[in-house]
Design a protein around this motif. Structure first.
Motif, short mmCIF file in Angstrom:
data_model
loop_
_atom_site.label_atom_id
_atom_site.label_comp_id
_atom_site.label_asym_id
_atom_site.label_seq_id
_atom_site.Cartn_x
_atom_site.Cartn_y
_atom_site.Cartn_z
N THR A 149 -4.35 1.83 3.04
CA THR A 149 -5.29 2.20 1.94
C THR A 149 -6.54 2.15 2.47
O THR A 149 -7.41 2.46 2.11
CB THR A 149 -4.98 1.70 0.75
N GLY A 150 -6.86 1.31 3.86
CA GLY A 150 -8.14 1.13 4.30
C GLY A 150 -8.59 -0.22 4.15
O GLY A 150 -9.78 -0.65 4.40
N ARG A 151 -7.94 -1.33 3.53
CA ARG A 151 -8.20 -2.45 3.22
C ARG A 151 -8.43 -3.36 4.35
O ARG A 151 -7.58 -3.31 5.17
CB ARG A 151 -7.50 -3.13 2.21
N ASP A 159 0.71 -1.28 0.00
CA ASP A 159 -0.03 0.03 -0.05
C ASP A 159 1.01 1.36 -0.13
O ASP A 159 0.38 2.29 -0.35
CB ASP A 159 -0.82 0.01 1.37
N ASN A 160 1.86 1.10 0.46
CA ASN A 160 2.97 2.31 0.33
C ASN A 160 3.93 2.32 -0.81
O ASN A 160 4.90 3.06 -0.72
CB ASN A 160 3.81 2.39 1.57
N ASP A 161 3.57 1.32 -1.83
CA ASP A 161 4.37 1.35 -2.99
C ASP A 161 5.95 1.02 -2.84
O ASP A 161 6.67 1.76 -3.58
CB ASP A 161 4.33 2.64 -3.79
N TYR A 216 -8.92 -0.82 -4.12
CA TYR A 216 -8.36 0.34 -3.36
C TYR A 216 -7.16 0.91 -4.19
O TYR A 216 -6.68 0.10 -5.48
CB TYR A 216 -8.01 0.28 -1.97
N VAL A 217 -6.85 2.08 -4.08
CA VAL A 217 -5.62 2.70 -5.03
C VAL A 217 -4.40 3.16 -4.19
O VAL A 217 -4.61 3.88 -3.17
CB VAL A 217 -6.19 3.85 -5.79
N GLY A 274 -0.93 4.83 -7.48
CA GLY A 274 -1.95 4.45 -8.68
C GLY A 274 -2.13 3.06 -8.84
O GLY A 274 -2.80 2.49 -9.78
N LYS A 275 -1.47 2.24 -8.18
CA LYS A 275 -1.56 0.63 -8.14
C LYS A 275 -3.05 0.20 -7.54
O LYS A 275 -3.05 0.77 -6.63
CB LYS A 275 -0.52 0.00 -7.44
#
Length: 542
Positions: A368-370, A328-330, A411-412, A416-417
């Motif tokens: 991301t809130g997942r 989520d933090n790329d 989620y993004v 942008g992933k």
């Protein structure tokens, strides 16, 4: 793809239930006493007393109450569990990262206890116990033959061999373990010198490693394998991370395959080594809506490095927190197969008699809130328990296209992933499960026995090997492999592919015997499909 190959992964997944029991419900914080004085407690106590004193037959009320608690928790969620006192000690030791004993590993060999390894820094190593020694006596207990069976309270002919061996192992551990500083007089037979030796051993704290291997795969690509997130894991990890950085590591393979989880704060500390200051790691939410967030600090030593996280269908709980936080933090690349899907957090509650309950008290969410908790029913656990079989049936372990996603739970990430919630972490790069050879599965137990006997019969020459040389050159002419095959009672010839797999696992198990888990993984890395994929990715990165 044959039907047999599709179902072969089933054998790999059988360990999931055991692993998740140990690790997937250990994200607890403070201990509590479960029951307070109220009408429900009085009702339960009154019923138990009534059964104990007036029921027509004799009843083990302790066992009855254990069953009541277990049945009660099953109706809550899949990860709220009751742990009896006889199991709690073992689980707690594993997760605390140490136990009090003499510091050896052993196996049952022809009705004797053969020491397979001496734990570094433990009491036995300090006093001169060696791998290959047979324990004959511990204090006044004879630990051979029928006396060992008697000590364990089993009759081998009347019980399955697995149950008998488990009870024998438990009895041996009970004899060798004890309070710190207490003495156990151990008599061993040393086969290499044909001597009977006596050792008074002072029991002490023995480390249980949770970081089982670390090595350099290439001059710049390092590897660390974490088995579980125990209380000592961060310190073990940090020591290995610093050592690999000193050797020139710029990319790291963090292997979390089969890791059932553990302590959330330990997982967060490891994540902090990769993320920049202020990045959100994870947050939890309880039924009152209270949110608790964890953020990275400025202390990370590998923030500029590249990381590949290996996960599979048995990576659960804290393993998924690590993978989710980095994804989520790329940061880095998640490689492998969809993870287990456990997003519930437990607290441990002492029941006052040495047993405990681990009760789900909150859910955790990735940055991301997942929520990656897979669906479950409060009244029917069958679908949850059969999830792994469904993955096999649907072909998910073979093809990424077979992974079901819920578009509502999309989620993004900041770059942008697209990522998804609802049941595990889906990797950035998919790698299908290895369809293990039939012979490897069927003969694995026999292989372990052969490995012990071979090393035991050639101990001096085997212990002369150095790890790097062993990995490159051991049994190049297949003499030891052919010796193993010759003693098998086979009804069909071994195919070239089967022989190749057998050689791999034979060498790997011998390497583990001589060099611990790091030897095993260094041998298997040469054919490990996920490692090979990482090598490809890392090469293309440069």
């Amino acid at each position: 793809m044959t039907k047999r190959n599709i179902y072969l992964p089933l054998f790999i997944g059988i360990a999931t239930a055991i692993g998740v029991f140990i690790g997937s419900h250990l994200n607890f914080s403070n201990n509590k006493v479960l029951f307070s004085s109220n009408s429900n407690e009085a009702k339960l106590k009154k019923l138990m007393n009534y059964i104990q004193y007036d029921y027509v037959d004799e009843v083990d009320t302790d066992s009855l109450l254990d069953n009541v608690i277990t049945d009660m928790l099953v109706k809550l969620d899949p990860h709220s569990v009751y742990i009896p006192k006889e199991e709690l000690e073992r689980v707690t030791e594993n997760m605390q990262g140490s136990f009090v004993g003499i510091g050896v590993s052993f196996l049952m060999h022809k009705d004797s206890i053969a020491i397979t390894g001496v734990i570094e820094g433990g009491p036995s190593e300090k006093i001169g116990i060696k791998a290959g020694d047979r324990i004959i006596l511990a204090n006044n207990d004879t630990l051979t033959g029928n006396n060992m069976l008697k000590l364990a309270g089993v009759l081998r002919d009347e019980e399955g061999s697995y149950i008998a061996n488990r009870k024998i192992s438990d009895a041996i551990l009970k004899t060798l373990k004890g309070e710190p500083g207490t003495l156990v007089d151990v008599t061993v037979y040393r086969r290499s010198t044909n001597e009977v030796l006596k050792f008074p051993i002072s029991r002490g704290e023995v480390a249980i490693k949770s970081v089982s291997a670390s090595n350099m795969i290439t001059p710049t690509l390092g590897y660390i394998k974490i088995e579980r997130f125990a209380r000592t894991t961060y310190n073990e990890f940090k020591t290995d991370l610093d050592a690999l950085i000193a050797k020139g590591m710029t990319s790291l393979v963090l292997d979390l395959r089969g890791n059932p989880g553990g302590f959330m704060d330990v997982a967060n500390a490891i994540i902090d080594e990769f993320l920049e200051d202020g990045k959100l790691i994870v947050f939890t939410k309880n039924k009152n809506g209270d949110v608790d967030q964890s953020f990275a600090t400025a202390k990370g030593d590998f923030e500029d490095g590249n990381v590949y996280v290996l996960i599979d269908q048995n990576s659960a709980s804290a393993s998924e927190i690590v993978a989710g936080a980095l994804q989520d933090n790329d940061k880095g690349t998640i490689v492998g197969r969809r993870s287990f899907g456990k997003g519930l957090v437990q607290q441990e509650m002492d029941l006052g008699d040495g047993s405990a309950v681990r009760l789900t008290t909150s859910r955790y969410y990735t940055p991301t809130g997942r929520s990656i908790q897979k669906p479950y029913s409060h009244t029917n656990s069958t679908d949850y328990e059969n999830d792994y079989l469904e993955r096999i049936h649907n072909g998910e372990l073979i093809s990424k296209d077979s992974i079901k996603v819920d578009s509502v739970l999309k989620y993004v990430t900041p770059k942008g992933k697209i990522v998804y919630g609802g049941g595990g972490i889906i990797p950035d790069v998919f790698v299908a499960v290895d369809t293990l050879n039939t012979y490897s599965n069927r003969l694995f137990g026999n292989l372990n026995e052969f490995v012990f006997e071979y090393v035991d019969n050639h101990r001096i020459e085997m212990e002369a090997w150095k790890l790097d040389d062993f990995v490159k050159n051991f049994d190049k002419n297949n003499a030891i492999l052919n010796q193993y095959i010759a003693q098998l009672d086979l009804n069909e010839p071994i195919s070239p592919e089967s022989k190749k797999n057998l050689k791999l696992y034979l060498n790997a198990l011998i390497a583990r015997t001589l060099f611990d888990d790091v030897g095993y993984f260094m041998v298997t890395q040469s054919t490990d499909s996920m490692i090979l994929k990482v090598l490809e990715l890392d090469k293309n990165k440069n």
